[in-house]
Design an enzyme around this catalytic site. Structure first.
Site, PDB file in Angstrom:
ATOM      1  N   PHE A 185      -0.950  10.178  -7.521  1.00 29.62           N
ATOM      2  CA  PHE A 185      -0.793   8.735  -7.458  1.00 29.62           C
ATOM      3  C   PHE A 185      -1.446   8.031  -8.631  1.00 29.62           C
ATOM      4  O   PHE A 185      -1.310   6.839  -8.765  1.00 29.62           O
ATOM      5  CB  PHE A 185      -1.384   8.194  -6.149  1.00 29.62           C
ATOM      6  N   SER A 245       0.838  -1.204   0.000  1.00 29.84           N
ATOM      7  CA  SER A 245       0.000   0.000   0.000  1.00 29.84           C
ATOM      8  C   SER A 245       0.868   1.247   0.000  1.00 29.84           C
ATOM      9  O   SER A 245       0.529   2.258  -0.631  1.00 29.84           O
ATOM     10  CB  SER A 245      -0.947   0.004   1.211  1.00 29.84           C
ATOM     11  N   TRP A 252       2.392   1.551  -3.524  1.00 30.48           N
ATOM     12  CA  TRP A 252       1.356   2.012  -4.457  1.00 30.48           C
ATOM     13  C   TRP A 252       1.264   3.530  -4.455  1.00 30.48           C
ATOM     14  O   TRP A 252       1.056   4.153  -5.504  1.00 30.48           O
ATOM     15  CB  TRP A 252       0.001   1.402  -4.070  1.00 30.48           C
ATOM     16  N   HIS A 253       1.430   4.138  -3.280  1.00 29.64           N
ATOM     17  CA  HIS A 253       1.280   5.587  -3.183  1.00 29.64           C
ATOM     18  C   HIS A 253       2.399   6.349  -3.876  1.00 29.64           C
ATOM     19  O   HIS A 253       2.174   7.467  -4.345  1.00 29.64           O
ATOM     20  CB  HIS A 253       1.206   6.012  -1.711  1.00 29.64           C
ATOM     21  N   GLY A 254       3.600   5.799  -3.934  1.00 30.76           N
ATOM     22  CA  GLY A 254       4.645   6.556  -4.589  1.00 30.76           C
ATOM     23  C   GLY A 254       5.972   5.833  -4.648  1.00 30.76           C
ATOM     24  O   GLY A 254       6.266   4.960  -3.830  1.00 30.76           O
TER      25      GLY A 254
END
Length: 481
Positions: free
Chosen positions: A481, A330, A333-335
């Protein structure tokens, strides 16, 4: 992040451009016969995305065409090999545009390669100075992978038509920053779209609330927080912590505000999209918080990562591994940054500790004053833990994050902020918004005259807010994102 400069979205929800765009779409949409509406929404969504970059709109159409080709084949034979190939292609597309530079930054230690040297090569050989990050790539990648997996599992009753698929994949109210939709959220509604005065009222109310969250709170508190995050070592311990707390409040108002406007816009078109927040700051544990914050992402990770890994059905040690890997993903996924990776791991460790210490106990097991104490303590605990995590989420670099933590945990001196009262007021407002989000019911405005009156008042309130707190140039945080 390597966003290629123009990451700003001209038709973001708080601009006059979006107002005119949506007004035209709304009028044409309801004027058209029902059978033409899906194609029209797809065309409008394509215009919406092309307003940011027409070149990437072509890239997106190619990705959607490839995915539909594989979707058809998976429906015909449920081939695991085809599913593996299309997932790999989607992940590769995401990797090239979002994580390639992050990958390169790990190479200089054992190869003479860097982001700068690669950009020089790119300019000399392809005529572009860097790889540009496409808008919404993380969101549409996860949505497409989820659709392919659900088709393979047999969870989709029938194959969507090309128009239905395109409408679902590019639906503009949610496309840029979620929520991440599943087939069960959307396809069943397409053939049943009818005008609904209650949805219209709810949509207007949600849009009004979202604008207030974004413009009156998130955009205004941003300028207050920026100096502290830019130079944390110049400020004392309490100022650094209040800045972290302020950013936690800001990101809630920014992202929840976006979701409210997205859901409201969709309701005006007669379609429901899932809620992404359910009063997260009223949670009693961090584990509960992550069932109420960015719900569609966490559900996606649960269904396509955590459960296939074995979920909680394996040994306690394997369960903790599954949990921490899911939270780590997670963060990734954000960056493409070490700070996001560590942020995901931080949350996984906190949830693991909670599970080790308390199992799955809930506050319902306590009664009377004990339950009240548990509730208050839990809410404060969650707010502190989440705010501390936001240091990693928003810091310019890992060194900045460590400097901010260092100021906090050593009780260091420095300049003291004069924004304590302001952050306290924002805190109270955000908790009131969470209570409204949890307790709000639409039944109290049943009846046309009540809806008209409340809609008029909401409109006047939004006009006042737009006048008193004019929109700045800040995009929604999750656009990156």
């Amino acid at each position: 992040p390597h966003s290629g400069g123009r990451q700003f979205l001209p038709m973001r929800f708080t601009t006059i451009y979006y107002l005119f765009f949506f007004a035209l779409v709304f009028l044409a949409y309801w004027a058209l016969p029902r059978r033409y509406r899906p194609a029209f929404v797809f065309a409008a969504s394509l215009v919406f995305y092309a307003a940011w970059s027409w070149k990437f709109s072509i890239h997106l159409l190619i990705i959607l065409a490839i995915n539909y080709f594989f979707l058809k084949r998976i429906f015909e034979g449920r081939s695991r090999q085809l599913l593996t190939i299309i997932i790999a292609l989607n992940v590769a597309n995401l990797f090239v545009f979002k994580y390639f530079y992050f990958f390169l930054e790990t190479l200089p230690s054992f190869a003479n390669v860097s982001s700068a040297s690669f950009n020089v090569w790119l300019l000399n050989n392809a005529g572009i100075d860097q790889i540009t990050l496409p808008l919404a790539i993380s969101f549409y990648t996860f949505q497409l992978i989820g659709l392919q997996v659900d088709a393979y599992r047999g969870n989709i009753p029938e194959r969507p038509t090309p128009v239905q698929y395109l409408m679902f994949s590019m639906y503009f109210p949610h496309f840029v920053a979620g929520p991440i939709m599943r087939h069960s959220d959307f396809f069943h509604q397409i053939d049943k779209i009818t005008p609904d005065s209650r949805k219209t009222f709810e949509g207007l109310f949600l849009i009004a609330g979202g604008l207030i969250k974004k413009i009156a709170i998130a955009d205004n508190v941003d300028s207050v927080l920026r100096p502290v995050f830019a130079n944390p070592d110049q400020f004392d311990a309490s100022t650094n912590f209040l800045a972290a707390l302020g950013y936690a409040l800001r990101i809630y108002c920014d992202f929840s505000g976006y979701t409210d406007i997205a859901r409201g816009s969709s309701k005006l078109l007669g379609l429901e999209i899932p809620e992404n927040f359910k009063a997260p700051f009223l949670s009693k544990t961090v584990a509960e918080f992550w069932t109420r914050w960015h719900i569609t992402l966490m559900m996606w990770l649960r269904d396509y990562i955590y459960i296939p890994l074995g979920g909680s059905r394996r040994s306690p040690l394997r369960n903790l591994f599954n949990l921490n890997l899911t939270m780590l993903l997670s963060g990734i996924w954000h960056g493409a940054n070490y700070t996001f990776t560590l942020w995901g791991l931080y949350n996984g460790i906190i949830v693991s500790i909670e599970r080790f210490l308390f199992g799955k106990q809930t506050e319902e097991q306590a009664h009377g004053w004990k339950r009240a104490v548990t509730l208050v303590f839990g809410i404060v605990y969650v707010q502190v833990m989440f705010s501390l995590g936001m240091v990693l989420f928003n810091a310019h670099s890992f060194s900045h994050a460590m400097a901010m933590y260092g100021q906090m945990f050593t009780l260091a001196g420095g300049k003291h902020w004069n924004q304590d009262t302001y952050i306290l007021h924002i805190l109270i407002m955000v908790y009131l918004l969470n209570v409204v989000q949890l307790k709000a019911r639409w039944e109290w405005v049943e009846g046309p005259w009540k809806r008209y009156a409340v809609s008029a008042l909401a409109g006047l309130l939004v006009m006042f807010v737009l006048g008193a707190y004019p929109p700045g140039t800040s995009d929604f945080i999750y656009f990156q994102f």
